[in-house]
Design an enzyme around this catalytic site. Sequence first.
Site, mmCIF file in Angstrom:
data_model
loop_
_atom_site.group_PDB
_atom_site.id
_atom_site.type_symbol
_atom_site.label_atom_id
_atom_site.label_comp_id
_atom_site.label_asym_id
_atom_site.label_seq_id
_atom_site.Cartn_x
_atom_site.Cartn_y
_atom_site.Cartn_z
ATOM 1 N N ASP A 1 0.803 -1.224 0.000
ATOM 2 C CA ASP A 1 0.000 0.000 0.000
ATOM 3 C C ASP A 1 0.838 1.277 0.000
ATOM 4 O O ASP A 1 0.300 2.367 -0.232
ATOM 5 C CB ASP A 1 -0.928 0.024 1.212
ATOM 6 N N ARG B 1 -17.734 -2.134 -23.174
ATOM 7 C CA ARG B 1 -18.105 -2.242 -21.764
ATOM 8 C C ARG B 1 -17.358 -1.240 -20.899
ATOM 9 O O ARG B 1 -16.273 -0.770 -21.244
ATOM 10 C CB ARG B 1 -17.795 -3.646 -21.234
ATOM 11 N N MET C 1 -6.098 -3.264 -4.154
ATOM 12 C CA MET C 1 -5.909 -3.135 -2.721
ATOM 13 C C MET C 1 -5.571 -1.685 -2.343
ATOM 14 O O MET C 1 -5.176 -0.888 -3.178
ATOM 15 C CB MET C 1 -4.841 -4.101 -2.227
ATOM 16 N N GLY C 2 -5.698 -1.403 -1.059
ATOM 17 C CA GLY C 2 -5.473 -0.055 -0.550
ATOM 18 C C GLY C 2 -6.495 0.259 0.521
ATOM 19 O O GLY C 2 -7.517 0.891 0.257
ATOM 20 N N HIS D 1 -5.585 -10.589 -3.816
ATOM 21 C CA HIS D 1 -4.279 -11.058 -3.354
ATOM 22 C C HIS D 1 -3.292 -11.348 -4.478
ATOM 23 O O HIS D 1 -2.114 -11.592 -4.208
ATOM 24 C CB HIS D 1 -4.464 -12.300 -2.474
ATOM 25 N N ILE D 2 -3.765 -11.295 -5.722
ATOM 26 C CA ILE D 2 -2.827 -11.432 -6.843
ATOM 27 C C ILE D 2 -1.737 -10.367 -6.744
ATOM 28 O O ILE D 2 -0.581 -10.609 -7.093
ATOM 29 C CB ILE D 2 -3.578 -11.306 -8.180
ATOM 30 N N GLN D 3 -2.086 -9.193 -6.238
ATOM 31 C CA GLN D 3 -1.122 -8.095 -6.128
ATOM 32 C C GLN D 3 -0.043 -8.362 -5.077
ATOM 33 O O GLN D 3 1.012 -7.735 -5.100
ATOM 34 C CB GLN D 3 -1.850 -6.796 -5.761
#
Length: 344
Positions: free
Chosen positions: A127, A162, A169-170, A276-278
């Site tokens: 973060d 689209r 996240m953050g 959680h990929i990050q």
Amino acid sequence: MRIGILTAGGDCPGLNAVIRAAGRKLLREGHEPVGLLRGYRGLAHQDHRPLDHAALSGLLPLGGTILSTSSYDPYRHDDGPARIEAAMARGDVDAVIAIGGEHTMDITRRLHERLALPVVGVPKTIDNDIVGTDRTFGFDTAVHVAAEAIDRLHSTAQSHDRVMVVEVMGRNAGWIAVTAAIAGGADGVLVPEVETPVEEIAATIRGRHDRGKDFSIIVVSEGARLCFADGRSEKIVANEETDEYGYERLGGIGAALAAELERETGYETRVVVLGHIQRGGTPTANDRVLATQYGVAAAEAVLAGDLGKMVALQRGEITTIPLSDVVGVKGIDMRLLELAKVFF
């Protein structure tokens, strides 16, 4: 000296690189690094593992943490402080290098101030919200993952006309969101620091359609609030439950925002949650270098008796600052948000 090394809080790319760097520096100087498993729980419950040359080999590109992690806080357990004092009295370790985020730095500060625990902190979080340091390791990797995802979403969003909402996240700061939005060429961003009404984002999307752009990418930080022009504002949580230490489980702002944007604009809107990929996988080269710098600097601080400090990156130089100065959350640089808005 016998120096304990621990990783606490959420996992993060580069943790193993810090362990490797600190351990190798200590071994080089004739000292003994020891892994404390699952954060401060390892110190409190005598859960250790040796960190010799073999244990430290091959860690630089490895994701996760070989020491495991937890959010264990001695002050949330009746016997926690006494266990820490007993560990130091037994001589389990002579000092501790604590690698963690804002919560871990707060625990580390209290243990130093109240129990005179000899500690040095290392700032870790994707973060990038730790006060006192320009950059935390793990942030660069998280932004790289998010920007790559946005790149990939551009093609599918354009193909299907689209709106795509990307939740990153953050919890308390929008560093990942705003930086990834700039890097990925997004068309809007919502961050915890600024309340942006749904109607404002919808107007941006309609404006793009009026100019012939039939798709849009909107990035939203998980800690951003769902806001409206009439003043309504809501924090979105995954459920009403909290974790074992009382922290809200965030998640869902992306889906909530997508539903509102589709209602406001009439355009089909989909949501992608990176989650959680990050935090997983191999760290970028920049994070490996920064983690290595932090690890060596933390070991040097311990050996120099520069305790009760956190290693930090300031103006391109690695330094140490008092843990007492690491208070609160470092919000985004508003100049980045203004830069991003140029392209919205």
